[in-house]
Design a protein around this motif. Structure first.
Motif, PDB file in Angstrom:
ATOM      1  N   UNK A  23       0.840  -1.194   0.000  1.00 16.51           N
ATOM      2  CA  UNK A  23       0.000   0.000   0.000  1.00 16.51           C
ATOM      3  C   UNK A  23       0.878   1.248   0.000  1.00 16.51           C
ATOM      4  N   UNK A  24       0.289   2.353  -0.412  1.00 21.61           N
ATOM      5  CA  UNK A  24       1.036   3.610  -0.492  1.00 21.61           C
ATOM      6  C   UNK A  24       1.301   4.165   0.910  1.00 21.61           C
ATOM      7  N   UNK A  25       2.560   4.495   1.166  1.00 20.37           N
ATOM      8  CA  UNK A  25       2.912   5.088   2.455  1.00 20.37           C
ATOM      9  C   UNK A  25       2.188   6.411   2.665  1.00 20.37           C
ATOM     10  N   UNK A  26       2.086   7.218   1.624  1.00 23.05           N
ATOM     11  CA  UNK A  26       1.431   8.524   1.746  1.00 23.05           C
ATOM     12  C   UNK A  26      -0.045   8.383   2.090  1.00 23.05           C
ATOM     13  N   UNK A  27      -0.691   7.297   1.641  1.00 27.01           N
ATOM     14  CA  UNK A  27      -2.108   7.102   1.979  1.00 27.01           C
ATOM     15  C   UNK A  27      -2.277   6.799   3.465  1.00 27.01           C
ATOM     16  N   UNK A  28      -1.345   6.031   4.023  1.00 30.01           N
ATOM     17  CA  UNK A  28      -1.385   5.752   5.465  1.00 30.01           C
ATOM     18  C   UNK A  28      -1.169   7.044   6.250  1.00 30.01           C
ATOM     19  N   UNK A  29      -0.199   7.839   5.817  1.00 31.03           N
ATOM     20  CA  UNK A  29       0.063   9.100   6.502  1.00 31.03           C
ATOM     21  C   UNK A  29      -1.125  10.038   6.414  1.00 31.03           C
ATOM     22  N   UNK A  30      -1.818  10.030   5.285  1.00 30.82           N
ATOM     23  CA  UNK A  30      -2.997  10.887   5.124  1.00 30.82           C
ATOM     24  C   UNK A  30      -4.094  10.485   6.102  1.00 30.82           C
ATOM     25  N   UNK A  31      -4.357   9.194   6.220  1.00 30.09           N
ATOM     26  CA  UNK A  31      -5.380   8.721   7.152  1.00 30.09           C
ATOM     27  C   UNK A  31      -4.979   9.042   8.592  1.00 30.09           C
ATOM     28  N   UNK A  32      -3.700   8.934   8.905  1.00 31.88           N
ATOM     29  CA  UNK A  32      -3.209   9.309  10.237  1.00 31.88           C
ATOM     30  C   UNK A  32      -3.573  10.754  10.549  1.00 31.88           C
ATOM     31  N   UNK A  33      -3.324  11.633   9.610  1.00 28.99           N
ATOM     32  CA  UNK A  33      -3.571  13.058   9.843  1.00 28.99           C
ATOM     33  C   UNK A  33      -5.057  13.378   9.888  1.00 28.99           C
ATOM     34  N   UNK A  34      -5.856  12.663   9.112  1.00 27.99           N
ATOM     35  CA  UNK A  34      -7.308  12.874   9.164  1.00 27.99           C
ATOM     36  C   UNK A  34      -7.850  12.504  10.542  1.00 27.99           C
ATOM     37  N   UNK A  35      -7.392  11.373  11.078  1.00 25.40           N
ATOM     38  CA  UNK A  35      -7.843  10.960  12.409  1.00 25.40           C
ATOM     39  C   UNK A  35      -7.400  11.958  13.471  1.00 25.40           C
ATOM     40  N   UNK A  36      -6.173  12.482  13.340  1.00 24.62           N
ATOM     41  CA  UNK A  36      -5.672  13.473  14.291  1.00 24.62           C
ATOM     42  C   UNK A  36      -6.431  14.786  14.159  1.00 24.62           C
ATOM     43  N   UNK A  37      -6.772  15.166  12.930  1.00 29.38           N
ATOM     44  CA  UNK A  37      -7.524  16.400  12.701  1.00 29.38           C
ATOM     45  C   UNK A  37      -8.906  16.318  13.331  1.00 29.38           C
ATOM     46  N   UNK A  38      -9.592  15.190  13.151  1.00 32.78           N
ATOM     47  CA  UNK A  38     -10.938  15.028  13.705  1.00 32.78           C
ATOM     48  C   UNK A  38     -10.916  15.035  15.229  1.00 32.78           C
ATOM     49  N   UNK A  39      -9.961  14.328  15.825  1.00 32.45           N
ATOM     50  CA  UNK A  39      -9.853  14.307  17.284  1.00 32.45           C
ATOM     51  C   UNK A  39      -9.574  15.706  17.827  1.00 32.45           C
ATOM     52  N   UNK A  40      -8.657  16.423  17.191  1.00 31.04           N
ATOM     53  CA  UNK A  40      -8.320  17.769  17.641  1.00 31.04           C
ATOM     54  C   UNK A  40      -9.493  18.722  17.459  1.00 31.04           C
ATOM     55  N   UNK A  41     -10.240  18.549  16.370  1.00 29.00           N
ATOM     56  CA  UNK A  41     -11.386  19.420  16.117  1.00 29.00           C
ATOM     57  C   UNK A  41     -12.435  19.288  17.215  1.00 29.00           C
TER      58      UNK A  41
END
Length: 356
Positions: free
Chosen positions: A90-108
Protein backbone atom coordinates in the motif's frame (compact mmCIF):
# COMPACT_ATOMS: atom_id res chain seq x y z
CA UNK A 1 12.97 21.76 31.48
CA UNK A 2 13.85 25.21 30.30
CA UNK A 3 12.55 28.19 32.27
CA UNK A 4 10.38 30.42 30.10
CA UNK A 5 9.68 33.99 31.08
CA UNK A 6 5.93 33.91 30.83
CA UNK A 7 4.26 33.01 34.12
CA UNK A 8 1.79 30.77 32.39
CA UNK A 9 4.45 28.22 31.59
CA UNK A 10 6.25 28.14 34.92
CA UNK A 11 6.38 24.69 36.42
CA UNK A 12 3.82 23.89 39.05
CA UNK A 13 6.18 21.35 40.53
CA UNK A 14 8.58 24.00 41.86
CA UNK A 15 5.86 25.60 43.98
CA UNK A 16 4.63 22.27 45.23
CA UNK A 17 8.14 21.25 46.27
CA UNK A 18 8.38 24.41 48.36
CA UNK A 19 5.00 23.66 49.87
CA UNK A 20 6.10 20.14 50.68
CA UNK A 21 9.14 21.37 52.60
CA UNK A 22 6.90 23.27 55.03
CA UNK A 23 4.24 20.60 55.28
CA UNK A 24 3.87 18.39 58.38
CA UNK A 25 2.44 14.90 58.71
CA UNK A 26 -1.28 14.21 58.89
CA UNK A 27 -1.01 13.15 62.50
CA UNK A 28 0.60 16.45 63.51
CA UNK A 29 -2.12 18.42 61.76
CA UNK A 30 -4.84 16.47 63.52
CA UNK A 31 -3.06 16.87 66.87
CA UNK A 32 -2.82 20.66 66.43
CA UNK A 33 -6.46 20.86 65.41
CA UNK A 34 -7.49 19.17 68.70
CA UNK A 35 -5.68 21.82 70.72
CA UNK A 36 -6.64 24.94 68.74
CA UNK A 37 -6.86 25.89 65.08
CA UNK A 38 -3.57 27.81 64.93
CA UNK A 39 -2.68 29.98 61.95
CA UNK A 40 0.21 27.67 60.98
CA UNK A 41 -2.02 24.61 60.99
CA UNK A 42 -4.62 26.44 58.95
CA UNK A 43 -2.02 27.46 56.38
CA UNK A 44 -0.79 23.89 56.12
CA UNK A 45 -4.27 22.56 55.66
CA UNK A 46 -4.90 25.12 52.94
CA UNK A 47 -1.76 23.91 51.13
CA UNK A 48 -3.05 20.35 50.74
CA UNK A 49 -5.06 21.09 47.55
CA UNK A 50 -1.79 22.23 45.93
CA UNK A 51 -0.19 18.91 46.87
CA UNK A 52 -3.13 17.07 45.32
CA UNK A 53 -2.76 19.18 42.18
CA UNK A 54 0.94 18.34 42.01
CA UNK A 55 0.19 14.63 42.39
CA UNK A 56 -2.41 14.80 39.62
CA UNK A 57 -0.02 16.60 37.28
CA UNK A 58 2.78 14.10 37.98
CA UNK A 59 0.39 11.18 37.51
CA UNK A 60 -0.86 12.60 34.20
CA UNK A 61 2.72 13.20 33.06
CA UNK A 62 3.74 9.62 33.91
CA UNK A 63 0.62 8.26 32.19
CA UNK A 64 1.32 10.15 28.99
CA UNK A 65 5.00 9.16 28.95
CA UNK A 66 4.01 5.52 29.58
CA UNK A 67 1.59 5.66 26.65
CA UNK A 68 4.39 7.11 24.49
CA UNK A 69 6.47 4.02 25.31
CA UNK A 70 3.65 1.65 24.35
CA UNK A 71 2.85 3.60 21.18
CA UNK A 72 6.50 3.59 20.06
CA UNK A 73 6.70 -0.15 20.58
CA UNK A 74 3.45 -0.86 18.75
CA UNK A 75 4.23 1.48 15.84
CA UNK A 76 7.65 -0.08 15.22
CA UNK A 77 6.31 -3.64 15.39
CA UNK A 78 3.23 -3.17 13.20
CA UNK A 79 5.22 -1.38 10.50
CA UNK A 80 7.89 -4.08 10.57
CA UNK A 81 5.27 -6.81 10.39
CA UNK A 82 3.43 -5.07 7.56
CA UNK A 83 6.42 -4.16 5.41
CA UNK A 84 9.04 -6.71 6.46
CA UNK A 85 6.98 -9.86 7.08
CA UNK A 86 3.83 -9.45 4.97
CA UNK A 87 5.51 -7.30 2.27
CA UNK A 88 2.36 -5.22 1.84
CA UNK A 89 2.47 -2.71 -1.01
CA UNK A 90 0.00 0.00 0.00
CA UNK A 91 1.04 3.61 -0.49
CA UNK A 92 2.91 5.09 2.46
CA UNK A 93 1.43 8.52 1.75
CA UNK A 94 -2.11 7.10 1.98
CA UNK A 95 -1.38 5.75 5.46
CA UNK A 96 0.06 9.10 6.50
CA UNK A 97 -3.00 10.89 5.12
CA UNK A 98 -5.38 8.72 7.15
CA UNK A 99 -3.21 9.31 10.24
CA UNK A 100 -3.57 13.06 9.84
CA UNK A 101 -7.31 12.87 9.16
CA UNK A 102 -7.84 10.96 12.41
CA UNK A 103 -5.67 13.47 14.29
CA UNK A 104 -7.52 16.40 12.70
CA UNK A 105 -10.94 15.03 13.71
CA UNK A 106 -9.85 14.31 17.28
CA UNK A 107 -8.32 17.77 17.64
CA UNK A 108 -11.39 19.42 16.12
CA UNK A 109 -13.61 17.85 18.76
CA UNK A 110 -11.25 18.76 21.60
CA UNK A 111 -11.01 22.38 20.44
CA UNK A 112 -14.77 22.72 20.97
CA UNK A 113 -15.02 20.95 24.34
CA UNK A 114 -11.62 21.78 25.89
CA UNK A 115 -11.29 24.59 28.42
CA UNK A 116 -7.51 25.02 28.09
CA UNK A 117 -6.22 28.61 27.78
CA UNK A 118 -6.08 29.71 24.15
CA UNK A 119 -5.95 32.84 22.02
CA UNK A 120 -8.68 31.38 19.81
CA UNK A 121 -11.66 33.77 20.11
CA UNK A 122 -15.04 32.51 21.27
CA UNK A 123 -17.54 31.69 18.59
CA UNK A 124 -18.79 28.83 16.47
CA UNK A 125 -16.57 25.78 15.86
CA UNK A 126 -16.14 26.85 12.22
CA UNK A 127 -14.90 30.31 13.24
CA UNK A 128 -12.36 28.70 15.60
CA UNK A 129 -11.11 26.38 12.88
CA UNK A 130 -10.74 29.25 10.39
CA UNK A 131 -8.85 31.32 12.96
CA UNK A 132 -6.42 28.44 13.60
CA UNK A 133 -5.85 27.91 9.87
CA UNK A 134 -5.16 31.63 9.30
CA UNK A 135 -2.68 31.67 12.18
CA UNK A 136 -1.09 28.27 11.67
CA UNK A 137 1.61 28.84 9.05
CA UNK A 138 4.27 28.15 11.69
CA UNK A 139 3.15 24.49 11.77
CA UNK A 140 3.87 23.96 8.06
CA UNK A 141 7.54 23.34 8.91
CA UNK A 142 6.99 20.35 11.25
CA UNK A 143 4.30 19.04 8.88
CA UNK A 144 6.84 18.75 6.06
CA UNK A 145 9.48 17.29 8.37
CA UNK A 146 7.10 14.69 9.82
CA UNK A 147 6.26 13.61 6.27
CA UNK A 148 9.91 12.91 5.53
CA UNK A 149 10.39 11.21 8.92
CA UNK A 150 7.46 8.85 8.44
CA UNK A 151 8.60 7.89 4.95
CA UNK A 152 12.12 7.24 6.28
CA UNK A 153 10.60 5.11 9.06
CA UNK A 154 8.74 2.90 6.58
CA UNK A 155 11.86 2.57 4.41
CA UNK A 156 14.01 1.67 7.42
CA UNK A 157 11.61 -0.99 8.73
CA UNK A 158 11.42 -2.60 5.31
CA UNK A 159 15.16 -3.33 5.51
CA UNK A 160 16.09 -3.73 9.20
CA UNK A 161 14.38 -5.53 12.05
CA UNK A 162 12.18 -3.72 14.56
CA UNK A 163 14.57 -4.21 17.49
CA UNK A 164 17.52 -2.63 15.65
CA UNK A 165 15.27 0.19 14.45
CA UNK A 166 14.01 0.86 17.97
CA UNK A 167 17.48 0.88 19.50
CA UNK A 168 19.12 3.02 16.82
CA UNK A 169 16.16 5.41 17.11
CA UNK A 170 17.23 6.13 20.69
CA UNK A 171 19.91 8.32 19.14
CA UNK A 172 17.04 10.80 19.05
CA UNK A 173 18.01 11.58 22.63
CA UNK A 174 21.42 12.70 21.36
CA UNK A 175 20.09 14.73 18.43
CA UNK A 176 17.38 16.31 20.62
CA UNK A 177 19.98 17.30 23.21
CA UNK A 178 22.22 18.83 20.55
CA UNK A 179 19.40 20.89 19.06
CA UNK A 180 18.20 21.94 22.53
CA UNK A 181 21.65 23.45 23.08
CA UNK A 182 21.80 25.06 19.63
CA UNK A 183 18.20 26.32 19.37
CA UNK A 184 17.02 26.83 22.96
CA UNK A 185 20.39 27.70 24.45
CA UNK A 186 20.22 25.03 27.16
CA UNK A 187 23.31 23.88 29.01
CA UNK A 188 23.87 20.20 29.72
CA UNK A 189 25.89 18.97 32.69
CA UNK A 190 28.99 16.84 32.12
CA UNK A 191 27.23 13.72 33.41
CA UNK A 192 24.53 14.15 30.74
CA UNK A 193 27.16 14.36 28.02
CA UNK A 194 28.73 11.16 29.39
CA UNK A 195 25.33 9.48 29.27
CA UNK A 196 24.86 10.58 25.66
CA UNK A 197 28.29 9.18 24.71
CA UNK A 198 27.41 5.88 26.39
CA UNK A 199 24.13 5.84 24.48
CA UNK A 200 25.99 6.34 21.21
CA UNK A 201 28.40 3.50 21.98
CA UNK A 202 25.50 1.16 22.79
CA UNK A 203 23.79 2.02 19.49
CA UNK A 204 27.05 1.42 17.59
CA UNK A 205 27.33 -2.02 19.23
CA UNK A 206 23.80 -2.95 18.18
CA UNK A 207 24.30 -1.64 14.63
CA UNK A 208 27.52 -3.62 14.17
CA UNK A 209 26.02 -6.82 15.59
CA UNK A 210 22.98 -6.64 13.32
CA UNK A 211 25.04 -5.96 10.19
CA UNK A 212 24.95 -8.85 7.67
CA UNK A 213 28.14 -10.49 6.41
CA UNK A 214 29.95 -8.71 3.59
CA UNK A 215 30.66 -11.97 1.76
CA UNK A 216 29.65 -12.37 -1.87
CA UNK A 217 26.32 -13.90 -0.94
CA UNK A 218 25.62 -11.23 1.62
CA UNK A 219 26.42 -8.14 -0.46
CA UNK A 220 22.78 -7.50 -1.27
CA UNK A 221 21.67 -8.04 2.32
CA UNK A 222 24.43 -5.69 3.49
CA UNK A 223 23.32 -3.04 1.02
CA UNK A 224 19.71 -3.31 2.18
CA UNK A 225 20.80 -3.15 5.82
CA UNK A 226 22.88 -0.02 5.23
CA UNK A 227 19.95 1.57 3.36
CA UNK A 228 17.64 0.86 6.29
CA UNK A 229 20.21 2.09 8.79
CA UNK A 230 20.78 5.29 6.81
CA UNK A 231 17.03 5.95 6.67
CA UNK A 232 16.80 5.37 10.42
CA UNK A 233 19.65 7.81 11.12
CA UNK A 234 18.01 10.40 8.89
CA UNK A 235 14.83 9.97 10.92
CA UNK A 236 16.87 10.45 14.10
CA UNK A 237 18.42 13.72 12.93
CA UNK A 238 15.12 15.21 11.77
CA UNK A 239 13.37 14.08 14.95
CA UNK A 240 15.82 15.99 17.13
CA UNK A 241 15.25 19.22 15.23
CA UNK A 242 11.48 18.98 14.94
CA UNK A 243 11.05 18.05 18.62
CA UNK A 244 12.83 21.22 19.72
CA UNK A 245 11.03 23.31 17.10
CA UNK A 246 7.66 21.94 18.24
CA UNK A 247 8.52 22.53 21.91
CA UNK A 248 9.50 26.12 21.17
CA UNK A 249 6.19 26.68 19.37
CA UNK A 250 4.10 24.97 22.06
CA UNK A 251 5.71 26.96 24.86
CA UNK A 252 5.82 30.29 23.07
CA UNK A 253 5.41 33.32 25.33
CA UNK A 254 4.07 35.59 22.59
CA UNK A 255 0.91 33.60 21.85
CA UNK A 256 -1.17 30.99 23.63
CA UNK A 257 -2.46 27.91 21.82
CA UNK A 258 -3.40 24.59 23.37
CA UNK A 259 -1.97 21.23 22.34
CA UNK A 260 -5.18 20.55 20.43
CA UNK A 261 -4.94 23.88 18.60
CA UNK A 262 -1.42 23.10 17.45
CA UNK A 263 -2.30 19.53 16.48
CA UNK A 264 -5.21 20.83 14.41
CA UNK A 265 -2.88 23.24 12.60
CA UNK A 266 -0.27 20.53 12.11
CA UNK A 267 -2.83 18.07 10.73
CA UNK A 268 -4.26 20.71 8.38
CA UNK A 269 -0.89 21.48 6.81
CA UNK A 270 -0.03 17.77 6.70
CA UNK A 271 -3.19 17.08 4.71
CA UNK A 272 -2.26 19.78 2.19
CA UNK A 273 1.15 18.14 1.75
CA UNK A 274 0.14 14.46 1.82
CA UNK A 275 -2.88 14.58 -0.49
CA UNK A 276 -1.01 15.56 -3.70
CA UNK A 277 1.69 13.00 -2.96
CA UNK A 278 -0.89 10.25 -2.45
CA UNK A 279 -2.64 11.14 -5.71
CA UNK A 280 0.69 11.23 -7.52
CA UNK A 281 1.59 7.74 -6.24
CA UNK A 282 -1.67 6.26 -7.51
CA UNK A 283 -4.07 8.71 -9.20
CA UNK A 284 -6.85 6.20 -9.89
CA UNK A 285 -6.71 4.01 -6.76
CA UNK A 286 -4.95 5.90 -3.96
CA UNK A 287 -5.94 3.26 -1.39
CA UNK A 288 -4.94 0.27 -3.50
CA UNK A 289 -3.39 -2.56 -1.49
CA UNK A 290 -4.91 -1.48 1.81
CA UNK A 291 -5.27 -4.20 4.45
CA UNK A 292 -6.37 -4.34 8.09
CA UNK A 293 -2.71 -3.97 9.05
CA UNK A 294 -2.51 -0.72 7.09
CA UNK A 295 -5.44 0.56 9.16
CA UNK A 296 -3.62 -0.45 12.37
CA UNK A 297 -0.50 1.41 11.20
CA UNK A 298 -2.53 4.54 10.48
CA UNK A 299 -4.38 4.52 13.81
CA UNK A 300 -1.23 3.80 15.84
CA UNK A 301 0.70 6.54 14.07
CA UNK A 302 -2.10 9.07 14.49
CA UNK A 303 -2.26 8.35 18.22
CA UNK A 304 1.48 8.88 18.43
CA UNK A 305 1.22 12.41 17.06
CA UNK A 306 -1.19 13.42 19.83
CA UNK A 307 0.87 11.71 22.54
CA UNK A 308 4.09 13.40 21.40
CA UNK A 309 2.47 16.83 21.61
CA UNK A 310 1.03 16.09 25.06
CA UNK A 311 4.35 14.76 26.38
CA UNK A 312 6.26 17.82 25.11
CA UNK A 313 3.65 20.13 26.65
CA UNK A 314 3.64 18.37 30.04
CA UNK A 315 7.37 17.60 30.20
CA UNK A 316 9.91 18.56 27.51
CA UNK A 317 11.45 17.15 24.35
CA UNK A 318 14.37 15.42 26.07
CA UNK A 319 12.13 13.75 28.69
CA UNK A 320 9.79 12.61 25.93
CA UNK A 321 12.68 11.10 23.99
CA UNK A 322 14.23 9.46 27.05
CA UNK A 323 10.86 7.93 27.97
CA UNK A 324 10.84 6.02 24.70
CA UNK A 325 13.91 4.07 25.80
CA UNK A 326 11.48 1.84 27.66
CA UNK A 327 10.19 0.79 24.25
CA UNK A 328 13.56 -0.84 23.54
CA UNK A 329 12.97 -3.71 25.93
CA UNK A 330 9.43 -4.35 24.73
CA UNK A 331 10.34 -4.06 21.05
CA UNK A 332 13.42 -6.27 21.31
CA UNK A 333 11.60 -9.05 23.20
CA UNK A 334 8.43 -8.96 21.08
CA UNK A 335 10.42 -8.70 17.85
CA UNK A 336 12.41 -11.81 18.79
CA UNK A 337 9.32 -13.70 19.96
CA UNK A 338 6.92 -12.99 17.10
CA UNK A 339 8.90 -11.62 14.15
CA UNK A 340 11.95 -13.91 14.43
CA UNK A 341 14.27 -10.96 15.05
CA UNK A 342 17.82 -11.35 16.42
CA UNK A 343 18.34 -11.65 20.16
CA UNK A 344 22.01 -12.35 20.80
CA UNK A 345 24.17 -11.52 23.81
CA UNK A 346 25.75 -8.43 22.15
CA UNK A 347 22.29 -7.13 21.18
CA UNK A 348 20.97 -7.68 24.71
CA UNK A 349 24.09 -5.98 26.12
CA UNK A 350 23.76 -3.05 23.75
CA UNK A 351 20.08 -2.67 24.60
CA UNK A 352 20.92 -2.67 28.31
CA UNK A 353 23.62 -0.02 27.76
CA UNK A 354 21.20 2.19 25.82
CA UNK A 355 18.45 1.88 28.43
CA UNK A 356 20.76 2.47 31.43
Amino acid sequence: MANYPHAKYQSVVGKDEQDTETEIGDGDVEKSALVRPSKVASDRIEESPGSCLSFQICSLKMLVLGLVVLQNTAYALVRRYSRGALHESYSTSSVLLVMEVSKLLLSAVQIVVSEEPSDVPDGSPLSKYLFLVRNGLVMAVPAAIYLVMNILGFVALAHIDAATFSIVSQMKVFSTAIFSVLVLGRRLAARKWRALVTLTLGVMLISHEGMPSSSAGGQRALGEYLLGLGACLGDVLLSGFVSIYFEKVLKSTTETFSVWDRNFQLAFWSLLIYTPIMLYDNPTEPFKGWTPMAVVCAVTGGLGGVLVALSIKLADSIMKTIATTGAIVLTTVLNAAFLHGPFTVPIATGALVVVV
